[in-house]
Design a protein around this motif. Structure first.
Motif, PDB file in Angstrom:
ATOM      1  N   ALA A  41       0.839  -1.204   0.000  1.00  0.00           N
ATOM      2  CA  ALA A  41       0.000   0.000   0.000  1.00  0.00           C
ATOM      3  C   ALA A  41       0.874   1.254   0.000  1.00  0.00           C
ATOM      4  O   ALA A  41       0.591   2.221  -0.716  1.00  0.00           O
ATOM      5  CB  ALA A  41      -0.943  -0.003   1.197  1.00  0.00           C
ATOM      6  N   LEU A  42       1.953   1.247   0.788  1.00  0.00           N
ATOM      7  CA  LEU A  42       2.854   2.391   0.845  1.00  0.00           C
ATOM      8  C   LEU A  42       3.571   2.588  -0.487  1.00  0.00           C
ATOM      9  O   LEU A  42       3.652   3.711  -1.007  1.00  0.00           O
ATOM     10  CB  LEU A  42       3.865   2.201   1.979  1.00  0.00           C
ATOM     11  N   THR A  43       4.063   1.515  -1.071  1.00  0.00           N
ATOM     12  CA  THR A  43       4.733   1.598  -2.369  1.00  0.00           C
ATOM     13  C   THR A  43       3.780   2.142  -3.429  1.00  0.00           C
ATOM     14  O   THR A  43       4.147   3.019  -4.225  1.00  0.00           O
ATOM     15  CB  THR A  43       5.268   0.210  -2.783  1.00  0.00           C
ATOM     16  N   ASN A  44       2.545   1.653  -3.429  1.00  0.00           N
ATOM     17  CA  ASN A  44       1.545   2.126  -4.385  1.00  0.00           C
ATOM     18  C   ASN A  44       1.201   3.597  -4.128  1.00  0.00           C
ATOM     19  O   ASN A  44       0.949   4.355  -5.072  1.00  0.00           O
ATOM     20  CB  ASN A  44       0.291   1.266  -4.327  1.00  0.00           C
ATOM     21  N   ALA A  45       1.189   3.997  -2.856  1.00  0.00           N
ATOM     22  CA  ALA A  45       0.900   5.397  -2.519  1.00  0.00           C
ATOM     23  C   ALA A  45       1.993   6.312  -3.063  1.00  0.00           C
ATOM     24  O   ALA A  45       1.695   7.398  -3.570  1.00  0.00           O
ATOM     25  CB  ALA A  45       0.756   5.568  -1.010  1.00  0.00           C
ATOM     26  N   TYR A  46       3.246   5.900  -2.986  1.00  0.00           N
ATOM     27  CA  TYR A  46       4.329   6.717  -3.528  1.00  0.00           C
ATOM     28  C   TYR A  46       4.155   6.919  -5.032  1.00  0.00           C
ATOM     29  O   TYR A  46       4.387   8.009  -5.558  1.00  0.00           O
ATOM     30  CB  TYR A  46       5.692   6.107  -3.220  1.00  0.00           C
ATOM     31  N   ASP A  47       3.713   5.886  -5.730  1.00  0.00           N
ATOM     32  CA  ASP A  47       3.439   6.011  -7.162  1.00  0.00           C
ATOM     33  C   ASP A  47       2.267   6.972  -7.400  1.00  0.00           C
ATOM     34  O   ASP A  47       2.317   7.812  -8.298  1.00  0.00           O
ATOM     35  CB  ASP A  47       3.147   4.632  -7.762  1.00  0.00           C
ATOM     36  N   ALA A  48       1.233   6.859  -6.564  1.00  0.00           N
ATOM     37  CA  ALA A  48       0.070   7.747  -6.688  1.00  0.00           C
ATOM     38  C   ALA A  48       0.463   9.202  -6.428  1.00  0.00           C
ATOM     39  O   ALA A  48      -0.022  10.115  -7.103  1.00  0.00           O
ATOM     40  CB  ALA A  48      -1.037   7.308  -5.725  1.00  0.00           C
ATOM     41  N   ILE A  49       1.360   9.423  -5.467  1.00  0.00           N
ATOM     42  CA  ILE A  49       1.827  10.784  -5.172  1.00  0.00           C
ATOM     43  C   ILE A  49       2.549  11.360  -6.381  1.00  0.00           C
ATOM     44  O   ILE A  49       2.303  12.504  -6.774  1.00  0.00           O
ATOM     45  CB  ILE A  49       2.738  10.788  -3.931  1.00  0.00           C
ATOM     46  N   ALA A  50       3.433  10.586  -6.970  1.00  0.00           N
ATOM     47  CA  ALA A  50       4.168  11.056  -8.147  1.00  0.00           C
ATOM     48  C   ALA A  50       3.203  11.416  -9.277  1.00  0.00           C
ATOM     49  O   ALA A  50       3.361  12.455  -9.940  1.00  0.00           O
ATOM     50  CB  ALA A  50       5.170  10.002  -8.596  1.00  0.00           C
ATOM     51  N   CYS A  51       2.191  10.590  -9.495  1.00  0.00           N
ATOM     52  CA  CYS A  51       1.202  10.855 -10.537  1.00  0.00           C
ATOM     53  C   CYS A  51       0.373  12.094 -10.206  1.00  0.00           C
ATOM     54  O   CYS A  51       0.061  12.908 -11.083  1.00  0.00           O
ATOM     55  CB  CYS A  51       0.282   9.647 -10.726  1.00  0.00           C
ATOM     56  N   TRP A  52       0.006  12.253  -8.928  1.00  0.00           N
ATOM     57  CA  TRP A  52      -0.775  13.411  -8.482  1.00  0.00           C
ATOM     58  C   TRP A  52       0.006  14.692  -8.750  1.00  0.00           C
ATOM     59  O   TRP A  52      -0.523  15.657  -9.304  1.00  0.00           O
ATOM     60  CB  TRP A  52      -1.095  13.281  -6.992  1.00  0.00           C
ATOM     61  N   ILE A  53       1.285  14.708  -8.366  1.00  0.00           N
ATOM     62  CA  ILE A  53       2.132  15.891  -8.558  1.00  0.00           C
ATOM     63  C   ILE A  53       2.290  16.192 -10.053  1.00  0.00           C
ATOM     64  O   ILE A  53       2.168  17.349 -10.481  1.00  0.00           O
ATOM     65  CB  ILE A  53       3.495  15.693  -7.879  1.00  0.00           C
ATOM     66  N   GLU A  54       2.539  15.172 -10.858  1.00  0.00           N
ATOM     67  CA  GLU A  54       2.698  15.360 -12.299  1.00  0.00           C
ATOM     68  C   GLU A  54       1.436  15.956 -12.916  1.00  0.00           C
ATOM     69  O   GLU A  54       1.507  16.902 -13.710  1.00  0.00           O
ATOM     70  CB  GLU A  54       3.034  14.035 -12.967  1.00  0.00           C
ATOM     71  N   ALA A  55       0.280  15.439 -12.534  1.00  0.00           N
ATOM     72  CA  ALA A  55      -0.984  15.948 -13.083  1.00  0.00           C
ATOM     73  C   ALA A  55      -1.227  17.391 -12.649  1.00  0.00           C
ATOM     74  O   ALA A  55      -1.655  18.224 -13.457  1.00  0.00           O
ATOM     75  CB  ALA A  55      -2.138  15.053 -12.642  1.00  0.00           C
ATOM     76  N   ALA A  56      -0.953  17.696 -11.381  1.00  0.00           N
ATOM     77  CA  ALA A  56      -1.151  19.062 -10.901  1.00  0.00           C
ATOM     78  C   ALA A  56      -0.259  20.037 -11.657  1.00  0.00           C
ATOM     79  O   ALA A  56      -0.704  21.124 -12.066  1.00  0.00           O
ATOM     80  CB  ALA A  56      -0.878  19.129  -9.399  1.00  0.00           C
ATOM     81  N   GLU A  57       0.988  19.666 -11.862  1.00  0.00           N
ATOM     82  CA  GLU A  57       1.920  20.532 -12.582  1.00  0.00           C
ATOM     83  C   GLU A  57       1.490  20.726 -14.029  1.00  0.00           C
ATOM     84  O   GLU A  57       1.568  21.836 -14.566  1.00  0.00           O
ATOM     85  CB  GLU A  57       3.339  19.971 -12.500  1.00  0.00           C
ATOM     86  N   GLU A  58       1.004  19.669 -14.670  1.00  0.00           N
ATOM     87  CA  GLU A  58       0.539  19.769 -16.065  1.00  0.00           C
ATOM     88  C   GLU A  58      -0.664  20.702 -16.184  1.00  0.00           C
ATOM     89  O   GLU A  58      -0.838  21.366 -17.208  1.00  0.00           O
ATOM     90  CB  GLU A  58       0.180  18.395 -16.614  1.00  0.00           C
ATOM     91  N   MET A  59      -1.490  20.756 -15.129  1.00  0.00           N
ATOM     92  CA  MET A  59      -2.671  21.622 -15.138  1.00  0.00           C
ATOM     93  C   MET A  59      -2.373  23.015 -14.591  1.00  0.00           C
ATOM     94  O   MET A  59      -3.271  23.852 -14.498  1.00  0.00           O
ATOM     95  CB  MET A  59      -3.798  20.973 -14.323  1.00  0.00           C
TER      96      MET A  59
END
Length: 71
Positions: A41-59
């Motif tokens: 769950a923690l490993t998957n959360a780190y991936d989700a965080i990276a995706c969240w940050i990338e999407a926010a920056e793109e927007m």
């Protein structure tokens, strides 16, 4: 900022919810994941965080700074 800089809350999921563990990132609205074990769950959360940050920056949206200092 690294995904590991953010707080991740891990909690067990009930059998009705499919079991395993939920991972929630309180500082990033809607950022969550899950896994069969707390570590997964923690490993998957780190991936989700990276995706969240990338999407926010793109927007063009602001990315909140982590509240806690990395250990």
């Amino acid at each position: 900022m690294k995904p590991q800089d953010y707080e991740v809350d891990i909690a067990p999921l009930s059998a009705a919810d499919g079991g395993g563990f939920a991972a929630i990132v309180p500082e990033l609205p809607g950022c969550r994941s899950d896994g069969e074990t707390p570590h997964e769950a923690l490993t998957n959360a780190y991936d989700a965080i990276a995706c969240w940050i990338e999407a926010a920056e793109e927007m063009g949206r602001a990315v909140p700074q982590p509240r806690r200092a990395a250990a």
